[in-house]
Write a protein that holds these residues in place. Structure first.
Motif, mmCIF file in Angstrom:
data_model
loop_
_atom_site.group_PDB
_atom_site.id
_atom_site.type_symbol
_atom_site.label_atom_id
_atom_site.label_comp_id
_atom_site.label_asym_id
_atom_site.label_seq_id
_atom_site.Cartn_x
_atom_site.Cartn_y
_atom_site.Cartn_z
ATOM 1 N N LEU A 45 0.726 -1.263 -0.064
ATOM 2 C CA LEU A 45 0.166 -0.169 -0.081
ATOM 3 C C LEU A 45 0.938 1.185 -0.019
ATOM 4 C CD1 LEU A 45 -2.966 1.304 0.216
ATOM 5 C CD2 LEU A 45 -2.362 1.293 2.756
ATOM 6 N N TRP B 84 -1.019 1.528 -5.018
ATOM 7 C CA TRP B 84 -0.427 0.499 -4.718
ATOM 8 C C TRP B 84 0.850 0.250 -5.517
ATOM 9 C CZ3 TRP B 84 -2.511 -2.798 -0.838
ATOM 10 C CH2 TRP B 84 -3.794 -2.607 -0.387
ATOM 11 N N LEU C 46 -2.121 -5.341 -4.791
ATOM 12 C CA LEU C 46 -3.892 -5.214 -4.763
ATOM 13 C C LEU C 46 -4.454 -6.285 -4.415
ATOM 14 C CD1 LEU C 46 -6.237 -3.316 -4.409
ATOM 15 C CD2 LEU C 46 -6.092 -3.102 -6.890
ATOM 16 N N TRP D 56 -4.686 -8.057 -1.006
ATOM 17 C CA TRP D 56 -5.375 -7.292 -0.402
ATOM 18 C C TRP D 56 -6.675 -7.557 -0.437
ATOM 19 C CZ3 TRP D 56 -7.066 -5.233 3.835
ATOM 20 C CH2 TRP D 56 -8.333 -4.271 4.011
#
Length: 213
Positions: free
Chosen positions: A36, A56, A62, A65
């Motif tokens: 991040l 990102w 990403l 996540w």
């Protein structure tokens, strides 16, 4: 190459507390997530609308996540019972067309942010004409505009606009009246989906329904 996600959503008025609870649960996980770069929350004149802009280091970061188990569970619950509508657009920051663009015909986004105290002021209108230099043909430039939304924080105003191709993006960018403290980012859209139209939503494993949020 930085990878961005722009989440724009409207919460059911009766689900505000649930939405706040979900965000409070997810926020610490998001901020600890490897890869991040930045996370910024924006609002507009509708108290039930919000926008989360995150960047990102890569699409892979990403994806990790998005597929985190607790994130999957909360995404599913929010999609089914918290948001009345939402739209997610993801893509790479880009100065030109690349082979990694979406297969949809040339979709680009321009994120343009300026301070509220600048020459552009705190104007929250949906019109973009006040951002353009005097003397340019605003009608010709804005005729190509696909969509536009205005969001803000306590100190800044963010214009999120969609464009069909590089040529129209460049025409808009070259006509902007730049002001001190502003920034501009061009995003080549890779995915664009909503709560209903999910053809471009990333493939993922369904969350374990036995686990509690």
């Amino acid at each position: 190459m930085p990878y961005y996600t722009i989440f724009e959503g409207t919460v059911h008025p009766s689900k505000t507390s649930t939405s706040d609870k979900f965000y409070s649960t997810l926020a610490p996980h998001l901020r600890r997530q490897p890869g991040l770069v930045e996370e910024i929350n924006y609002l507009n004149q509708n108290p039930h609308d919000s926008m989360l802009l995150s960047s990102w280091v890569s699409e892979e970061a990403l994806t990790k996540w998005q597929t985190l188990p607790i994130h999957l569970r909360i995404q599913k619950a929010a999609r089914e019972g918290v948001f009345s509508s939402f739209r997610i657009r993801l893509g790479w920051e880009s100065e030109s067309a690349t082979s990694r663009m979406t297969e949809a015909p040339g979709q680009f986004m321009v994120l343009y942010q300026h301070p509220k105290g600048s020459a552009h002021g705190s104007n929250n209108t949906n019109s973009m004409e006040h951002l353009l230099r005097d003397g340019c043909d605003a009608s010709e430039i804005l005729r190509a505009l696909l969509d536009h939304a205005v969001w803000w924080t306590e100190t800044h105003v963010l214009h999120v606009s969609g464009w069909p191709d590089v040529a129209t993006v460049e025409k808009f960018e070259n006509s902007l009246e730049r002001v001190p403290g502003d920034w501009l980012r061009r995003i080549a859209v890779a995915r664009d989906y909503t709560g209903i139209h999910r053809r471009e939503a990333p493939e993922k494993t369904e969350p374990d329904s036995e686990k509690r949020l």
